[in-house]
Design a protein around this motif. Structure first.
Motif, PDB file in Angstrom:
ATOM      1  N   PHE A 195       0.949  -1.192   0.011  1.00  0.00           N
ATOM      2  CA  PHE A 195      -0.141  -0.021  -0.123  1.00  0.00           C
ATOM      3  C   PHE A 195       1.048   1.416   0.018  1.00  0.00           C
ATOM      4  O   PHE A 195       1.997   1.206   0.557  1.00  0.00           O
ATOM      5  CB  PHE A 195      -0.868   0.002   1.334  1.00  0.00           C
ATOM      6  N   PHE A 196       0.242   2.354  -0.591  1.00  0.00           N
ATOM      7  CA  PHE A 196       1.025   3.650  -0.821  1.00  0.00           C
ATOM      8  C   PHE A 196       0.043   4.600  -0.122  1.00  0.00           C
ATOM      9  O   PHE A 196      -1.210   4.665  -0.504  1.00  0.00           O
ATOM     10  CB  PHE A 196       1.641   3.751  -2.092  1.00  0.00           C
ATOM     11  N   SER A 197       0.440   5.608   0.516  1.00  0.00           N
ATOM     12  CA  SER A 197      -0.191   6.781   0.891  1.00  0.00           C
ATOM     13  C   SER A 197       0.326   8.019   1.337  1.00  0.00           C
ATOM     14  O   SER A 197       1.656   7.892   1.547  1.00  0.00           O
ATOM     15  CB  SER A 197      -1.324   6.136   2.237  1.00  0.00           C
ATOM     16  N   SER A 198      -0.170   9.204   1.374  1.00  0.00           N
ATOM     17  CA  SER A 198       0.363  10.223   1.558  1.00  0.00           C
ATOM     18  C   SER A 198       0.755  10.617   3.203  1.00  0.00           C
ATOM     19  O   SER A 198       1.913  11.229   3.359  1.00  0.00           O
ATOM     20  CB  SER A 198      -0.595  11.353   1.300  1.00  0.00           C
ATOM     21  N   LEU A 199       0.263   9.777   4.119  1.00  0.00           N
ATOM     22  CA  LEU A 199       0.752   9.979   5.534  1.00  0.00           C
ATOM     23  C   LEU A 199       0.565   8.297   6.113  1.00  0.00           C
ATOM     24  O   LEU A 199      -0.084   7.577   5.906  1.00  0.00           O
ATOM     25  CB  LEU A 199      -0.304  10.663   6.360  1.00  0.00           C
ATOM     26  N   ASP A 200       1.456   8.141   6.909  1.00  0.00           N
ATOM     27  CA  ASP A 200       1.561   6.825   7.529  1.00  0.00           C
ATOM     28  C   ASP A 200       0.259   6.324   8.353  1.00  0.00           C
ATOM     29  O   ASP A 200       0.048   5.400   8.427  1.00  0.00           O
ATOM     30  CB  ASP A 200       2.849   6.664   8.278  1.00  0.00           C
TER      31      ASP A 200
END
Length: 463
Positions: A195-200
């Motif tokens: 998964f990738f996202s702008s915030l952990d």
């Protein structure tokens, strides 16, 4: 501005569980965007599933059902916070990210300042007036899908960005492109998906949950495949960029650090702070002599800031310096702590470095003094280095070095002698007398370091 999201499925049999987690990620990501959201899934054959909506995922969760199926290879998604400069009153599906071209799918966080110029320059046809919509046709026209050729295209974009890019001809990989906009990557062992996202925080890592989280490097392009392969290229080249600004007190540690960098081929400039501390005059005298000896430029900063901060015996009229006959307690505890001093010094140095075109800032922090002073800990320097791209302007990345950060005082002395550092010109004492007092913490540590090495200290002590 927005939150970008991506998923690579390593085991398509778990697609329903991955979909449930994707929904949770998008609902958490509403914190960075509540105006619209969209999901485009790419199947193994390059075909796609689309779902887009105005508003928030939590209010339109039905739009996120069946966006992933057993043939899905990867997902690109977006939560949008509509910038004032990109406001569209009557929005349709073409105005909702991710945007899709003939070959490429793009989710973007940030703003693109030259989208109209790119549109004209390359005769691009875009489906929306929103700035990001120019990127898929730009990639369709210029990019061959190879990691190595992407930086030349991305470096034409002015603005801020974190892109997650899918290539329908290569449905086994995602490309993550950043300048200073953040992206986190998490490998979910249980779901067998990345998964990738702008915030952990959006990825909801639990300390007992089997997930491997990492922050991706700013000013880079990452290629990740469903074979768990990762490749990276930098957007900024540091080749032949060797200018370094060394925060120098005139003491042992920073002098050895500066000399070491010189020997390694760096173009060194010293930066010294006069802040009304007890040894101000002696340190200033030393650092000036050191700059002449090393034949390097010296920048001095005079500041009254720490008089305002106060609460430290290191300043003039700040009280007595702790002195021990054995010197041990004065050396092993931060009696002379100056609140946030190294943080302030590094922040000023970073600003000067950005303004004057330095590629690096360096300090004399070391392993020995990290036992007493938190801002001498290697982790402090590492965290500041990771933070620095978010404190400088676009494309003005300044790295932070610690040439002696992993050394003990005796090792610093030995290294200084080996490389010919001007140790005879240094001033280590917290006091500002004619000679080193010989009793404060730094004096004790210095004397012991020379003694352990069987060397004669070239400076004089009162005791």
């Amino acid at each position: 501005m927005c939150s970008v999201t991506g998923v690579i499925l390593l085991n398509s049999l778990k697609y329903k569980e991955v979909e449930r987690k994707l929904v949770q990620v998008l609902k958490k990501a509403e914190d960075r965007g509540r105006d619209s959201f969209g999901v485009i899934s790419v199947r193994k054959d390059g075909s796609t599933i689309h779902s887009k909506s105005l508003g928030k995922p939590s209010d339109n969760e039905e739009k996120l059902r069946d966006v992933i199926d057993i043939e899905t290879s990867l997902v690109v998604a977006n939560n949008r916070a509509e910038p004032t400069t990109e406001y569209v009153k009557l929005k349709g599906e073409n105005d909702v990210q991710p945007f899709e071209g003939e070959r490429y799918i793009v989710s973007h966080n940030g703003v693109i300042a030259n989208d109209k110029e790119l549109e004209v320059k390359y005769s691009l046809e875009r489906k929306s007036s929103i700035d990001t919509s120019v990127i898929p046709p730009l990639l369709d026209k210029l990019w061959d899908g190879k990691l190595e050729t992407l930086p030349d295209i991305i470096n034409q974009i002015k603005g801020s960005f974190a892109f997650i890019i899918a290539d329908k001809k290569q449905p086994d990989k995602l490309f993550i492109v950043q300048n200073f906009k953040p992206v986190y990557m998490a490998y979910d062992y249980a779901l067998e998906a990345v998964f990738f996202s702008s915030l952990d925080d959006f990825l909801d890592e639990d300390p007992f949950y089997p997930m491997n989280m990492r922050k991706l490097d700013p000013y880079s392009i990452i290629e990740v495949t469903n074979k768990k392969q990762l490749r990276k290229v930098d957007l900024q080249s540091t080749k032949n960029q060797r200018r370094v600004l060394v925060i120098a007190s005139g003491g042992l540690d920073s002098t050895v650090a500066a000399t070491k960098l010189l020997k390694e081929g760096y173009d060194v400039t010293l930066l010294h702070f006069n802040y009304h501390h007890k040894a101000e005059e002696k340190e200033r005298e030393s650092v000036r002599e050191i700059s002449r000896f090393l034949n390097v430029e010296l920048i001095e900063v005079d500041t009254d800031l720490f008089k305002l901060v106060g609460n430290t015996t290191l300043l003039k009229e700040g009280g007595e310096i702790v002195k021990d006959r054995g010197g041990i307690s004065g050396a092993e505890f931060a009696h002379e702590w100056v609140p946030a001093r190294n943080l302030i010094f590094l922040s000023v140095a970073l600003a000067i470095a950005e303004s004057k075109g330095f590629s690096y800032v360096a300090t004399g922090i070391n392993l020995e003094e990290s036992g007493a002073y938190p801002d001498n800990e290697m982790e402090f320097n590492r965290l500041f280095d990771r933070m620095s791209p978010y404190a400088t302007g676009p494309n003005r990345k300044v790295r932070v070095l610690m040439p002696v950060g992993n050394l003990m005082k005796r090792e610093i002395v030995r290294l200084g002698v080996e490389i010919g550092a001007p140790l005879h010109l240094t001033w280590s004492c917290y006091e500002g007398g004619n000679k080193h007092c010989g009793k404060c913490g730094p004096c004790f540590m210095r004397k012991e370091a020379f003694r352990i090495n069987g060397l004669v200290d070239p400076i004089e002590y009162d005791a």
